[in-house]
Scaffold this active site. Sequence first.
Site, PDB file in Angstrom:
ATOM      1  CB  CYS A 137      -0.918   0.015   1.221  1.00 26.37           C
ATOM      2  SG  CYS A 137      -1.792   1.590   1.394  1.00 26.37           S
ATOM      3  CB  CYS A 162      -4.860  -0.401   1.953  1.00 29.48           C
ATOM      4  SG  CYS A 162      -4.439   0.276   3.570  1.00 29.48           S
ATOM      5  CG  HIS A 165      -4.597   4.613   3.148  1.00 29.32           C
ATOM      6  ND1 HIS A 165      -3.612   3.921   3.797  1.00 29.32           N
ATOM      7  CD2 HIS A 165      -4.415   5.929   3.447  1.00 29.32           C
ATOM      8  CE1 HIS A 165      -2.845   4.781   4.447  1.00 29.32           C
ATOM      9  NE2 HIS A 165      -3.305   5.993   4.263  1.00 29.32           N
ATOM     10  CE  LYS A 313      -5.206   7.637   9.925  1.00 31.42           C
ATOM     11  NZ  LYS A 313      -4.309   7.365   8.826  1.00 31.42           N
TER      12      LYS A 313
HETATM   13  N1  MSP Z   1       5.705   8.997   8.065  1.00 32.27           N
HETATM   14  C1  MSP Z   1       5.006   8.038   8.847  1.00 32.27           C
HETATM   15  C2  MSP Z   1       5.523   8.032  10.277  1.00 32.27           C
HETATM   16  C3  MSP Z   1       6.973   7.740  10.419  1.00 32.27           C
HETATM   17  S1  MSP Z   1       7.492   7.779  12.073  1.00 32.27           S
HETATM   18  C4  MSP Z   1       9.013   7.124  12.056  1.00 32.27           C
HETATM   19  C5  MSP Z   1       3.521   8.345   8.838  1.00 32.27           C
HETATM   20  N2  MSP Z   1       3.195   9.579   8.549  1.00 32.27           N
HETATM   21  S2  MSP Z   1       1.690  10.136   8.455  1.00 32.27           S
HETATM   22  O1  MSP Z   1       1.835  11.520   8.173  1.00 32.27           O
HETATM   23  O2  MSP Z   1       0.923   9.361   7.548  1.00 32.27           O
HETATM   24  O3  MSP Z   1       1.030   9.892   9.826  1.00 32.27           O
HETATM   25  C6  MSP Z   1       1.638  10.379  10.961  1.00 32.27           C
HETATM   26  C7  MSP Z   1       0.776  10.221  12.160  1.00 32.27           C
HETATM   27  O4  MSP Z   1      -0.432  10.936  12.005  1.00 32.27           O
HETATM   28  C8  MSP Z   1       0.400   8.781  12.479  1.00 32.27           C
HETATM   29  O5  MSP Z   1       0.671   8.566  13.852  1.00 32.27           O
HETATM   30  C9  MSP Z   1      -1.069   8.735  12.237  1.00 32.27           C
HETATM   31  O6  MSP Z   1      -1.715   7.874  13.127  1.00 32.27           O
HETATM   32  C10 MSP Z   1      -1.445  10.169  12.540  1.00 32.27           C
HETATM   33  N3  MSP Z   1      -2.734  10.470  11.983  1.00 32.27           N
HETATM   34  C11 MSP Z   1      -3.077  10.637  10.679  1.00 32.27           C
HETATM   35  N4  MSP Z   1      -4.424  10.800  10.623  1.00 32.27           N
HETATM   36  C12 MSP Z   1      -4.947  10.740  11.877  1.00 32.27           C
HETATM   37  C13 MSP Z   1      -6.209  10.959  12.433  1.00 32.27           C
HETATM   38  N5  MSP Z   1      -7.272  11.171  11.698  1.00 32.27           N
HETATM   39  N6  MSP Z   1      -6.291  10.972  13.786  1.00 32.27           N
HETATM   40  C14 MSP Z   1      -5.192  10.854  14.612  1.00 32.27           C
HETATM   41  N7  MSP Z   1      -4.005  10.641  14.119  1.00 32.27           N
HETATM   42  C15 MSP Z   1      -3.895  10.387  12.761  1.00 32.27           C
HETATM   43  O7  MSP Z   1       2.727   7.475   9.120  1.00 32.27           O
END
Ligand code: MSP
Length: 536
Positions: A137, A162, A165, A313
């Site tokens: 994904c 996925c 997503h 989400k």
């Molecule tokens: N780049 C990776 C993280 C690498 S850490 C070594 C990543 N990035 S992300 O931008 O997709 O997501 C980062 C964080 O944002 C994750 O912890 C994810 O759970 C959080 N969130 C993204 N959407 C979210 C919500 N709607 N609610 C709460 N947190 C969420 O994954």
Amino acid sequence: MAATGSEQAGTGAYYVSTPIYYVNDAPHLGHAYTTVAGDVLTRWHRQRGEKVWYLTGTDEHGQKIMRTAEANGVSPGEWCDKLVEESWKPLWKHLRIANDDFIRTTEKRHTDRVQEFVQDLYDRGEIYQGGYEGPYCVPCEEYKTFGELLDGEGEFAGQKLCPIHKKPVEMLQEENYFFKLSAYGEKLLAHYEVHPEFIQPESARNEVMQFVRQGLEDLSISRSTFDWGIKIPWDDKHVIYVWVDALLNYATAVGYGADPEKFEETFPADVHLVGKDILRFHAVIWPAMLMANGLPLPKRVVANGWLMVGGEKMSKSNLTGISPHELTDHFGVDAYRWYFLRAIAFGQDGSFSWEDFSARYTSELANDYGNLASRVAAMVGKYFDGALPESLAHGEAEQAIADGLATAVREADERIGEQLDFAGGIAAIFDFIKQVNGYLTEQAPWKVAKDESAEAQARLATILYTAAEALRACAVLLNPVMPDSSAKLWDSLGAEPALGPLAEQRIADAGTWGKLPAGTTVTKGAALFPRLEETK
Ligand code: MSP
């Protein structure tokens, strides 16, 4: 959640990290949620007088970023520079995030050290070459197993999706390098057993343990069909898998291989804050990488839930990503920082609702807290010309407030500082605020003021002193959560000349009754939390 004392972290800095965020788009509420939580946690520990290191940053390699940049007609590097400088860093500044460092995975201080780390694993025989075939994904940047995929419907009929997503996965077939992750299952399980606090909350720990018990497969740690990444040092046809690259930020940002003193003092993290969707990377792959390299493991990996919109989400790709600015424009930055931690139990999912935010803002911030502060300042102004009077007749009612404060401090410190139960800790402080409001209603200083006898005037002085002293403590306790309004309150109480800067007030002393000396100059400033209509 199980409590673990920060004293277990040794003598070094209390080190907290957020995930490093993908910069394929601008930040939304979900990203800000974790970053604010980490900021409150680290401000709390700083106010305990501890040395703290708070790290955040951006994850800039991989196919997801590369494709977004391509779709926008710019190079991935240009794309990342623009978003980091124009969206991410300014948002953290706007939300008063006091991070000590901001790491970008395209920085040389990171890329060089990542190559060294991976080379070291290769030299230790932890990496071998093999073939990979299976679903991937791109939005997750994650290899999936067939078992976890969903069957597509409608426009995706006949395709595998996925589960996070709800978009089709891609089939990969590549020559890759593999990390011998499968060799670490037993060691990881043993670690989880001995350190039950390692993964929190409990439900997250159970999920990870169950996953590891099923048996781990080796992990493909390189990609060879695109080049936006850090090159495998011994084979430049491959780039390092973006998650291996990204996880290493927690080491490279604090001096791994470059600044032994800083590294020794800071690493490993006391708390990795992560969303529940990226828990396995942090609780399985990351500790296995560290074990393979002989480095110490983090103390805790704490998973927070998701902010949901319409039962899903919240995300940009679902077009539900709400910008924090939309809310701070209306409610202000302090209320924003407060709301999500107050309203959602950390670790659980929570729905965002404009109505709930407005209702809580009005009842708790504007009415209970803001009004209390302005009423007390107004009465000290009216009855004592703005000079804080002495508490001449401290009796049972006042002692109940002093005791209530001591309880609130203990409770908030345990919950926020140790358990990361932000909602519980903030509730303890607001329960105290309610208690002080109740005290004022009962004591009715506006009635006492009408009696000019010395006894009544001593009561009046005592009541107002008690309320002001309670507010002094609220400013200290709420400073990590709402730094702007706390600073205003500190100013309005005339506390700084007597007690010094707010940030230097220690949590441990916040419950010591009688710290604010009589005679400070109390002024009624603008409302701490203006009525919402006025801010529109
Ligand atoms: N780049 C990776 C993280 C690498 S850490 C070594 C990543 N990035 S992300 O931008 O997709 O997501 C980062 C964080 O944002 C994750 O912890 C994810 O759970 C959080 N969130 C993204 N959407 C979210 C919500 N709607 N609610 C709460 N947190 C969420 O994954």
